[in-house]
Design an enzyme around this catalytic site. Structure first.
Site: not given
Ligand SMILES: *Cc1c(COP(=O)(O)O)cnc(C)c1O
Length: 425
Positions: A244, A281, A283, A320, A324, A350-351, A378
């Site tokens: 996150g 985790e 991403g 994105r 968002y 077409c949006e 993403y």
């Molecule tokens: C999407 C997700 C992440 C990664 O989130 P980021 O914002 O990309 O770092 C980690 N763990 C879980 C369970 C997720 O669904």
């Protein structure tokens, strides 16, 4: 403003370069829309987490849904990274890229029995389980296979990550995780099931988080539970605080990985949990600023109320902004002299929601190339074939060269697997 993506991304004599490769040249060579990723940039982002965690028991699991290109996975796996997966498809992908099953955690609110079997056979490190019903199903699947499934419970800590409502996941109102006040009961239940082995605790409170405080709140809530669970006789090995961490798309000033990890470790120490294994985790923060989307200007369309700059990338390539209302920097690949009127940069889909950027001052001519920055996470991962648009090609650059890591889709192949009805056409 420094370019998001620097130092891999730089402007040299007017030309935007990624690791020394001019994006305009890459667009001519590979066509557009084109995703370009920097391997050094991804590895630098990973190394920041690794350095901050040095000397501590830890596992970094890249949340591969952010960008699941095989070469991205390969580069991160080779640098010692683990993976966070959310489907059987992601498991196949990461194994094909050289990822190790023992470094994979399996997240997600709805795993099928087939996916559970597949992950057990592969030997994943841990299942992040989100409900009592899932515990029972996983227990049954594991016993059928004559094994015990390693589990961690994803707890919903009910903290506000202060992010966009679609990507806040740690509030009671969200679909994710087991409510904090039901977690102890869920652990007792898990420990009573012979097909399960209780390993840890997990949470993930949202995405594009730009403060440390929500993480510390979540960690405190997790540690309260760890203490209660262990006091009831169920030992836990690891604490997984999810992903996150946000990136700078524009003026945001998120903490960097070093700062976040230092704060987490300090809190673990302060509460006497310094020896516990920490899982993360990330991403977006590993790949987001390592990628750009290059697009060609098709038609500048000046108007009465607004000027529209129609480009050949659209919401199907990069969702994105449409999804968002996300702001992403848009830069010319080669700077052009002359007046720079204000444009809405839009795609051909077409949006009316099909836009990449609004009110951008740009000097553009048809055939010019523009780069949407910070598109490594993403971006391609959420691309679709809406309007029967083939998905973009992807290339990876490093100091040595350029590698085509995904070919551009061919329009005629998009309907492979479809069938006409019998009878005359
Ligand atoms: C999407 C997700 C992440 C990664 O989130 P980021 O914002 O990309 O770092 C980690 N763990 C879980 C369970 C997720 O669904």
């Amino acid at each position: 403003m420094t370019l998001p993506g620097a130092p891999s991304l730089a402007r040299v004599r007017g030309a935007l370069q990624l690791d020394g490769h001019a994006l305009d040249d890459l667009a001519r060579r590979y066509g557009t829309p084109l995703y370009v990723y920097s391997r050094p940039s991804m590895l630098r982002a990973l190394a920041a987490y690794q350095r901050a965690l040095q000397g501590r028991r830890h596992l970094i699991c890249y949340a591969m849904k952010a960008n699941a290109n095989l070469a991205v996975l390969q580069a991160l796996a080779a640098a010692g990274c683990g993976f966070d997966i959310v489907s059987g498809g992601e498991l196949e992908r990461v194994l094909a890229a050289g990822g190790q099953a023992g470094r994979i955690v399996f997240s997600g609110v709805g795993k099928t029995r087939a996916e559970m079997r597949q992950a057990l056979l592969a030997g994943v490190r841990c299942f992040n389980v989100e409900s009592l019903a899932e515990l029972d199903t996983l227990d049954a699947v594991a016993r059928e296979q004559g094994c015990r499934a390693p589990v961690s419970l994803r707890v919903n800590p009910d903290v506000d990550a202060g992010t966009h409502p679609y990507i806040a996941t740690g509030l009671k109102a969200n679909k994710f995780g087991i409510a904090h006040d039901q977690a102890l009961h869920a652990y007792r239940h898990a420990a009573s099931l012979p097909g399960l082995r209780v390993l840890g605790i997990d949470c993930h409170i949202g995405s594009q988080i730009v403060q440390v405080a929500p993480y510390l709140d979540a960690l405190d809530r997790l540690l309260d539970l760890v203490e209660a669970v262990e006091a009831s006789g169920i030992p836990l090995q690891h604490v997984d605080v999810g992903g996150g961490l946000g990136i700078a798309y524009g003026s945001e000033q998120p903490p960097d990985a070093t700062e976040l990890v230092a704060a987490l470790l300090a809190r673990l120490d302060a509460r006497g949990h310094g020896a516990r294994e920490l899982l993360l985790e990330p991403g977006r923060s590993l790949v987001g600023n390592a990628g750009v989307l290059v697009t060609e200007v098709l038609v500048p369309k000046p108007g009465v109320h607004k000027n529209f700059c129609v480009v050949d990338a659209a919401m199907n390539d990069l969702l994105r902004p449409a999804l968002y209302e996300a702001w992403m920097a848009i830069e010319p690949c080669v700077e052009r002299a002359g007046p720079a009127p204000t444009w809405d940069v839009v795609g051909p889909v077409c949006e009316s929601g099909d836009w990449l950027g609004r009110d951008r001052a740009l000097a553009v001519q048809p055939g010019d190339h523009l780069a949407v920055l910070s598109a490594g996470a993403y971006g391609m991962a959420m691309a679709s074939n809406y309007n029967s648009r083939p998905r973009a090609a992807e290339v990876m650059v490093d100091a040595d060269g350029v590698h085509l890591v995904r070919e551009r889709e061919q329009p005629g192949r998009l309907f492979e697997g479809e069938h006409l009805l019998p009878g005359p056409p």
